[in-house]
Design an enzyme around this catalytic site. Structure first.
Site, PDB file in Angstrom:
ATOM      1  N   ASN A   5       0.882  -1.163   0.000  1.00  0.00           N
ATOM      2  CA  ASN A   5       0.000   0.000   0.000  1.00  0.00           C
ATOM      3  C   ASN A   5       0.921   1.215   0.000  1.00  0.00           C
ATOM      4  OD1 ASN A   5      -1.740   2.104   0.477  1.00  0.00           O
ATOM      5  ND2 ASN A   5      -2.782   1.131   2.200  1.00  0.00           N
ATOM      6  N   ARG A  74      -2.366  -1.996  -3.694  1.00  0.00           N
ATOM      7  CA  ARG A  74      -3.542  -1.146  -3.566  1.00  0.00           C
ATOM      8  C   ARG A  74      -3.407   0.007  -4.561  1.00  0.00           C
ATOM      9  NH1 ARG A  74      -4.866   3.538   0.686  1.00  0.00           N
ATOM     10  NH2 ARG A  74      -7.047   3.820   0.101  1.00  0.00           N
ATOM     11  N   HIS A 163     -12.545   3.280  -0.706  1.00  0.00           N
ATOM     12  CA  HIS A 163     -12.551   2.310   0.412  1.00  0.00           C
ATOM     13  C   HIS A 163     -13.239   1.006  -0.004  1.00  0.00           C
ATOM     14  CE1 HIS A 163     -12.615   5.845   3.556  1.00  0.00           C
ATOM     15  NE2 HIS A 163     -11.368   5.422   3.371  1.00  0.00           N
ATOM     16  N   GLY A 193     -12.797   5.833   9.476  1.00  0.00           N
ATOM     17  CA  GLY A 193     -11.392   5.987   9.860  1.00  0.00           C
ATOM     18  C   GLY A 193     -11.076   7.464   9.829  1.00  0.00           C
ATOM     19  N   GLY A 195     -10.240   8.892   7.007  1.00  0.00           N
ATOM     20  CA  GLY A 195     -11.196   9.051   5.912  1.00  0.00           C
ATOM     21  C   GLY A 195     -12.429   8.229   6.273  1.00  0.00           C
ATOM     22  N   ARG A 224     -11.526  16.181   6.247  1.00  0.00           N
ATOM     23  CA  ARG A 224     -12.319  16.545   5.058  1.00  0.00           C
ATOM     24  C   ARG A 224     -13.743  16.927   5.452  1.00  0.00           C
ATOM     25  NH1 ARG A 224     -10.767  11.149   2.540  1.00  0.00           N
ATOM     26  NH2 ARG A 224      -8.599  11.454   1.888  1.00  0.00           N
ATOM     27  N   GLU A 367      -7.977  -4.627   4.993  1.00  0.00           N
ATOM     28  CA  GLU A 367      -7.820  -4.362   3.565  1.00  0.00           C
ATOM     29  C   GLU A 367      -6.676  -5.180   2.961  1.00  0.00           C
ATOM     30  OE1 GLU A 367      -8.362  -0.052   4.780  1.00  0.00           O
ATOM     31  OE2 GLU A 367      -8.865   0.083   2.656  1.00  0.00           O
TER      32      GLU A 367
END
Ligand code: AMP
Length: 381
Positions: A5, A74, A163, A193, A195, A224, A367
């Site tokens: 990742n 990823r 995601h 999370g 995000g 965000r 993930e």
């Protein structure tokens, strides 16, 4: 399987044993993170992967091991082109490169990771697993913005969602927790999370998700804004004199929880709320209000909800967020059990009351395991 990742300033890696069957399948042999890429000793992604390789070597699991069967990467944005895990060759890499304008922060870092890994082990199959892929099944009604079609199509302006690897894994794990086939279960997945995104999954198939063209849309996140009137952007430009880049930074980096109270860590926000801090309380309230709206919206989208699954840092750990998000929803058949909700744990568990029609669950996401699983399935097809 080696899973990489590769972010703009960090490289996370995990080595998973996908051979065999049973509970050991997917056992983590090694994992680590190389941080601060581009600063000091780790000049670039090549240096980062070499450092990761040296660390794996020290553990007797070198990159040159004959047992290493494939590398799973990823990749954040697959656009409309990539809707499944894809074996990487030069043509695929060129296509991922073409998607950089859609994910200018993420895809270049993913590409660096792929390029370096292919350089080190050109003999190995390397597979791209896309964050957007799980959402490719969204119907046009959910994927389209109500924007002039020719303009939207010309510039790829539509809802892709992110995601996806987590939403795929968690929706399946939730069905397993209920002892059911994913095809029988309708689930709202709340990936909370730093995000954050929600998805509506009908019988294992994603039918809506809260992130859109970019990961900015939807829920309130650590830094965000999530949903905002797009005209606020024109207002900030015209009245506030801000540039496009400044507004981009404002909404992606200086908004959300951090924008509302200065902290993006829910633990710290909880501590401040305990001291009666009004800014922390407001941040929490705005966060939870948005979350409740999406639960309501996705209840309507799905028609029948069997399960709501909380995952990622906040979803797995914050009983307060889970409780507040679903409080008073008995009329929708959603009842959280306060005692079950308060119990901490690291495995998938139910937190709904016995009488709750909708199962409410905490389901830790994984993930890397999902990327390894998808990579394994592709190379053994
Ligand atoms: P992730 O992006 O999934 O790693 O989630 C990171 C976020 O999870 C952090 O920013 C925290 O807000 C949140 N988090 C982690 N641990 C806890 C905890 N014990 N209680 C509340 N929030 C937590």
């Amino acid at each position: 399987m080696l899973v990489l990742n590769s972010g703009s300033s960090s490289l996370k890696y995990q080595l998973l044993d996908m051979a065999g069957s049973g509970p050991d399948r997917g056992a983590r042999l090694a994992s680590g993170i190389v941080e601060r890429i581009g600063e000091g000793p780790v000049a670039d992604h090549e240096a980062a992967l070499k450092q990761a390789a040296a660390e794996l070597d020290r553990q007797g699991l070198g990159l040159d091991s004959p047992e290493l069967a494939a590398v799973g990467h990823r990749v954040v944005h697959g656009g409309t082109r990539f809707t499944e895990p894809t074996l990487i060759d030069d043509a695929v890499l060129a296509e991922i490169e073409k998607l950089v304008p859609l994910a200018p922060l993420h895809n270049p870092a993913n590409i660096s990771g792929i390029t370096v890994a292919r350089g080190l082990r050109p003999d190995l199959p390397q597979v791209a697993v896309f964050d957007t892929a799980f959402h490719a099944t969204m119907p046009e009604a959910a994927a389209r913005y109500a924007v002039d079609t020719a303009t939207a199509d010309r510039f790829g302006v539509r809802r892709y969602g992110f995601h996806g690897t987590s939403h795929a894994y968690v929706s399946r794990a939730t069905a397993r927790l209920l002892g059911k086939d994913p095809a029988e279960v309708n689930t709202i997945v709340l990936h909370l999370g730093n995000g954050a995104s929600a998805s509506a999954v009908r019988g294992g198939v994603c039918v809506d998700t809260s992130m859109g063209l970019t990961p900015l849309e939807g829920l309130v996140m650590g830094t965000r804004s999530g949903d905002i009137d797009p005209a606020a952007i024109f207002h900030l430009a015209r009245v506030g004199g801000m540039s496009t880049d400044e507004i981009d930074t404002l909404l992606n980096k200086r908004s959300g929880l951090v924008g509302l109270c200065g902290d993006n860590d829910m633990r710290e926000i909880g501590r401040r709320m305990g001291e009666g801090d009004p800014a922390a309380q407001l941040a929490f309230d705005v966060y939870v209000h948005r979350l409740r709206k999406y639960v309501g919206a996705y209840t309507a989208v799905l028609g029948r909800v069997d399960a709501i699954a909380f995952t990622a840092g906040v979803g797995e750990n914050s009983a307060a967020v889970r409780e507040a998000a679903l409080r008073g929803l008995g009329a929708l058949g959603i009842e959280v059990d306060a005692v079950r909700n308060a119990i901490r744990g690291s495995s998938a568990r139910l937190i709904s009351a016995a009488a709750s029609r909708v199962a409410v669950a905490v389901v830790p996401t994984d993930e890397e395991l999902e990327i390894a699983t998808q990579t394994y399935a592709l190379v053994n097809r």
